[in-house]
Design a protein around this motif. Structure first.
Motif, PDB file in Angstrom:
ATOM      1  N   MET A   1      10.969   4.439 -31.851  1.00 52.14           N
ATOM      2  CA  MET A   1       9.832   5.267 -32.174  1.00 52.14           C
ATOM      3  C   MET A   1      10.252   6.239 -33.272  1.00 52.14           C
ATOM      4  SD  MET A   1       7.762   8.091 -29.788  1.00 52.14           S
ATOM      5  CE  MET A   1       8.593   7.616 -28.365  1.00 52.14           C
ATOM      6  N   PRO A   2       9.481   6.296 -34.353  1.00 46.63           N
ATOM      7  CA  PRO A   2       9.807   7.251 -35.415  1.00 46.63           C
ATOM      8  C   PRO A   2       9.755   8.689 -34.892  1.00 46.63           C
ATOM      9  CG  PRO A   2       8.202   5.658 -36.194  1.00 46.63           C
ATOM     10  CD  PRO A   2       8.373   5.431 -34.727  1.00 46.63           C
ATOM     11  N   ARG A   3      10.560   9.531 -35.490  1.00 41.99           N
ATOM     12  CA  ARG A   3      10.701  10.925 -35.064  1.00 41.99           C
ATOM     13  C   ARG A   3       9.372  11.678 -35.045  1.00 41.99           C
ATOM     14  NH1 ARG A   3      14.383  14.735 -38.692  1.00 41.99           N
ATOM     15  NH2 ARG A   3      13.059  16.533 -38.469  1.00 41.99           N
ATOM     16  N   VAL A   4       8.475  11.326 -35.910  1.00 42.35           N
ATOM     17  CA  VAL A   4       7.207  12.031 -36.028  1.00 42.35           C
ATOM     18  C   VAL A   4       6.346  11.866 -34.762  1.00 42.35           C
ATOM     19  CG1 VAL A   4       5.943  10.146 -37.131  1.00 42.35           C
ATOM     20  CG2 VAL A   4       5.319  12.483 -37.629  1.00 42.35           C
ATOM     21  N   TRP A   5       6.614  10.849 -33.962  1.00 44.04           N
ATOM     22  CA  TRP A   5       5.811  10.588 -32.769  1.00 44.04           C
ATOM     23  C   TRP A   5       6.449  11.134 -31.488  1.00 44.04           C
ATOM     24  CZ3 TRP A   5       0.967   9.423 -33.275  1.00 44.04           C
ATOM     25  CH2 TRP A   5       0.544   8.838 -34.466  1.00 44.04           C
ATOM     26  N   ILE A   6       7.633  11.738 -31.564  1.00 44.74           N
ATOM     27  CA  ILE A   6       8.307  12.219 -30.356  1.00 44.74           C
ATOM     28  C   ILE A   6       7.512  13.342 -29.695  1.00 44.74           C
ATOM     29  CG2 ILE A   6      10.361  13.408 -29.498  1.00 44.74           C
ATOM     30  CD1 ILE A   6      11.982  11.730 -31.510  1.00 44.74           C
ATOM     31  N   ARG A   7       7.132  14.351 -30.446  1.00 41.41           N
ATOM     32  CA  ARG A   7       6.388  15.474 -29.861  1.00 41.41           C
ATOM     33  C   ARG A   7       5.040  15.031 -29.294  1.00 41.41           C
ATOM     34  NH1 ARG A   7       5.446  20.809 -33.231  1.00 41.41           N
ATOM     35  NH2 ARG A   7       7.689  20.712 -33.215  1.00 41.41           N
ATOM     36  N   PRO A   8       4.236  14.251 -30.019  1.00 47.41           N
ATOM     37  CA  PRO A   8       2.974  13.788 -29.417  1.00 47.41           C
ATOM     38  C   PRO A   8       3.195  12.960 -28.148  1.00 47.41           C
ATOM     39  CG  PRO A   8       2.922  13.445 -31.773  1.00 47.41           C
ATOM     40  CD  PRO A   8       4.308  13.886 -31.433  1.00 47.41           C
ATOM     41  N   ALA A   9       4.239  12.131 -28.142  1.00 44.01           N
ATOM     42  CA  ALA A   9       4.521  11.332 -26.944  1.00 44.01           C
ATOM     43  C   ALA A   9       4.902  12.233 -25.776  1.00 44.01           C
ATOM     44  CB  ALA A   9       5.632  10.324 -27.239  1.00 44.01           C
ATOM     45  N   LEU A  10       5.675  13.275 -26.043  1.00 41.62           N
ATOM     46  CA  LEU A  10       6.041  14.212 -24.979  1.00 41.62           C
ATOM     47  C   LEU A  10       4.819  14.930 -24.414  1.00 41.62           C
ATOM     48  CD1 LEU A  10       9.364  15.775 -26.307  1.00 41.62           C
ATOM     49  CD2 LEU A  10       9.055  14.273 -24.338  1.00 41.62           C
ATOM     50  N   TYR A  11       3.895  15.328 -25.277  1.00 43.38           N
ATOM     51  CA  TYR A  11       2.662  15.953 -24.794  1.00 43.38           C
ATOM     52  C   TYR A  11       1.893  14.988 -23.899  1.00 43.38           C
ATOM     53  CZ  TYR A  11       2.761  20.168 -27.684  1.00 43.38           C
ATOM     54  OH  TYR A  11       3.073  21.373 -28.230  1.00 43.38           O
ATOM     55  N   ALA A  12       1.753  13.752 -24.321  1.00 44.05           N
ATOM     56  CA  ALA A  12       1.004  12.765 -23.543  1.00 44.05           C
ATOM     57  C   ALA A  12       1.675  12.506 -22.194  1.00 44.05           C
ATOM     58  CB  ALA A  12       0.859  11.473 -24.337  1.00 44.05           C
ATOM     59  N   VAL A  13       2.988  12.344 -22.188  1.00 47.00           N
ATOM     60  CA  VAL A  13       3.715  12.070 -20.939  1.00 47.00           C
ATOM     61  C   VAL A  13       3.641  13.275 -20.001  1.00 47.00           C
ATOM     62  CG1 VAL A  13       6.016  11.674 -19.975  1.00 47.00           C
ATOM     63  CG2 VAL A  13       5.229  10.315 -21.907  1.00 47.00           C
ATOM     64  N   CYS A  14       3.851  14.469 -20.536  1.00 48.55           N
ATOM     65  CA  CYS A  14       3.788  15.676 -19.697  1.00 48.55           C
ATOM     66  C   CYS A  14       2.393  15.852 -19.092  1.00 48.55           C
ATOM     67  CB  CYS A  14       4.168  16.914 -20.502  1.00 48.55           C
ATOM     68  SG  CYS A  14       5.915  16.975 -20.907  1.00 48.55           S
ATOM     69  N   GLY A  15       1.371  15.598 -19.864  1.00 50.49           N
ATOM     70  CA  GLY A  15       0.006  15.694 -19.348  1.00 50.49           C
ATOM     71  C   GLY A  15      -0.257  14.687 -18.251  1.00 50.49           C
ATOM     72  N   ALA A  16       0.235  13.465 -18.442  1.00 48.91           N
ATOM     73  CA  ALA A  16       0.045  12.433 -17.418  1.00 48.91           C
ATOM     74  C   ALA A  16       0.801  12.776 -16.140  1.00 48.91           C
ATOM     75  CB  ALA A  16       0.499  11.080 -17.964  1.00 48.91           C
ATOM     76  N   VAL A  17       2.021  13.269 -16.271  1.00 48.29           N
ATOM     77  CA  VAL A  17       2.815  13.645 -15.092  1.00 48.29           C
ATOM     78  C   VAL A  17       2.155  14.808 -14.360  1.00 48.29           C
ATOM     79  CG1 VAL A  17       5.020  14.651 -14.369  1.00 48.29           C
ATOM     80  CG2 VAL A  17       4.991  12.729 -15.968  1.00 48.29           C
ATOM     81  N   LEU A  18       1.739  15.822 -15.090  1.00 49.38           N
ATOM     82  CA  LEU A  18       1.087  16.971 -14.465  1.00 49.38           C
ATOM     83  C   LEU A  18      -0.197  16.545 -13.754  1.00 49.38           C
ATOM     84  CD1 LEU A  18       0.995  19.991 -13.926  1.00 49.38           C
ATOM     85  CD2 LEU A  18      -0.088  20.287 -16.166  1.00 49.38           C
ATOM     86  N   ALA A  19      -0.985  15.708 -14.392  1.00 54.34           N
ATOM     87  CA  ALA A  19      -2.221  15.229 -13.768  1.00 54.34           C
ATOM     88  C   ALA A  19      -1.905  14.421 -12.507  1.00 54.34           C
ATOM     89  CB  ALA A  19      -3.015  14.393 -14.761  1.00 54.34           C
ATOM     90  N   ALA A  20      -0.868  13.588 -12.552  1.00 55.33           N
ATOM     91  CA  ALA A  20      -0.490  12.794 -11.375  1.00 55.33           C
ATOM     92  C   ALA A  20      -0.043  13.688 -10.227  1.00 55.33           C
ATOM     93  CB  ALA A  20       0.616  11.814 -11.750  1.00 55.33           C
ATOM     94  N   VAL A  21       0.724  14.731 -10.545  1.00 55.90           N
ATOM     95  CA  VAL A  21       1.171  15.665  -9.504  1.00 55.90           C
ATOM     96  C   VAL A  21      -0.026  16.372  -8.879  1.00 55.90           C
ATOM     97  CG1 VAL A  21       2.422  17.838  -9.125  1.00 55.90           C
ATOM     98  CG2 VAL A  21       3.492  15.976 -10.421  1.00 55.90           C
ATOM     99  N   LEU A  22      -0.935  16.866  -9.704  1.00 58.84           N
ATOM    100  CA  LEU A  22      -2.113  17.555  -9.182  1.00 58.84           C
ATOM    101  C   LEU A  22      -2.985  16.615  -8.354  1.00 58.84           C
ATOM    102  CD1 LEU A  22      -3.038  19.730 -12.284  1.00 58.84           C
ATOM    103  CD2 LEU A  22      -2.121  20.530 -10.100  1.00 58.84           C
ATOM    104  N   PHE A  23      -3.130  15.397  -8.815  1.00 58.28           N
ATOM    105  CA  PHE A  23      -3.938  14.419  -8.088  1.00 58.28           C
ATOM    106  C   PHE A  23      -3.294  14.067  -6.749  1.00 58.28           C
ATOM    107  CE2 PHE A  23      -5.636  10.191  -7.120  1.00 58.28           C
ATOM    108  CZ  PHE A  23      -6.987  10.443  -7.256  1.00 58.28           C
ATOM    109  N   SER A  24      -1.974  13.901  -6.746  1.00 53.73           N
ATOM    110  CA  SER A  24      -1.272  13.550  -5.501  1.00 53.73           C
ATOM    111  C   SER A  24      -1.315  14.688  -4.486  1.00 53.73           C
ATOM    112  CB  SER A  24       0.172  13.165  -5.793  1.00 53.73           C
ATOM    113  OG  SER A  24       0.918  14.293  -6.187  1.00 53.73           O
ATOM    114  N   ARG A  25      -1.480  15.906  -4.954  1.00 52.37           N
ATOM    115  CA  ARG A  25      -1.600  17.059  -4.048  1.00 52.37           C
ATOM    116  C   ARG A  25      -3.024  17.229  -3.526  1.00 52.37           C
ATOM    117  NH1 ARG A  25       2.059  21.669  -7.044  1.00 52.37           N
ATOM    118  NH2 ARG A  25       4.063  20.675  -6.617  1.00 52.37           N
ATOM    119  N   GLY A  26      -3.899  16.308  -3.912  1.00 52.10           N
ATOM    120  CA  GLY A  26      -5.268  16.341  -3.409  1.00 52.10           C
ATOM    121  C   GLY A  26      -6.198  17.216  -4.211  1.00 52.10           C
ATOM    122  N   ASP A  27      -5.904  17.440  -5.479  1.00 50.24           N
ATOM    123  CA  ASP A  27      -6.757  18.274  -6.315  1.00 50.24           C
ATOM    124  C   ASP A  27      -7.176  17.506  -7.572  1.00 50.24           C
ATOM    125  OD1 ASP A  27      -8.144  20.386  -7.319  1.00 50.24           O
ATOM    126  OD2 ASP A  27      -6.422  21.730  -7.511  1.00 50.24           O
TER     127      ASP A  27
END
Length: 147
Positions: A1-27
């Motif tokens: 992956m080119p360097r220019v896409w690292i930060r956007p990929a991190l934002y997308a992954v962090c958002g997905a992980v946070l959403a999964a955690v919130l969803f798994s907690r029943g919210d």
């Protein structure tokens, strides 16, 4: 992956992980916010909102032929994004150079900004303007459809 896409990929992954955690907690209601905010941050920090970049040498050649400004930028730069948003559809009339992908573009910016890679840097008729007012740059560009 080119360097220019690292930060956007991190934002997308962090958002997905946070959403999964919130969803798994029943919210599931709270899980919607990260699914909306983080992908938006990913897009804004990627090259997607910008017109297609060209090399610095090609930009100089085209600018000499048509008199349009060259905009040196880099992904993730909030000042570059502000300029892009303020230019609206007129942004496509300028010649955009991504200094992360083009060493000649980075060298041109360093020459204009006293050794720093300060962007956006706009070059018009061999004069450089570091972080210029977006309204001024907008006035340099032809109206959309008026090419």
């Amino acid at each position: 992956m080119p360097r220019v896409w690292i930060r956007p990929a991190l934002y997308a992954v962090c958002g997905a992980v946070l959403a999964a955690v919130l969803f798994s907690r029943g919210d599931p209601g709270a899980a919607v916010a990260p699914l909306l905010v983080f992908p938006a941050l990913a897009v804004l920090n990627s090259p997607l909102p910008f017109p297609r970049s060209i090399g610095a040498l090609e930009a100089r050649r085209r600018s000499a032929a048509d008199g349009r400004p060259i905009v040196y930028w880099r992904p993730g730069c909030v000042h570059c994004l502000r300029l892009r948003v303020r230019l609206g559809r007129r942004a496509r009339a300028a010649h955009w150079v991504d200094i992360r992908r083009d060493p000649a573009g980075a060298a041109a910016v360093r020459a204009a900004a006293g050794g720093n890679e300060t962007v956006p840097t706009v070059v018009l008729a061999e004069r450089s303007y570091v972080n210029p007012d977006p309204g001024w740059v907008r006035g340099l560009l032809p109206p959309p459809g008026g090419r």
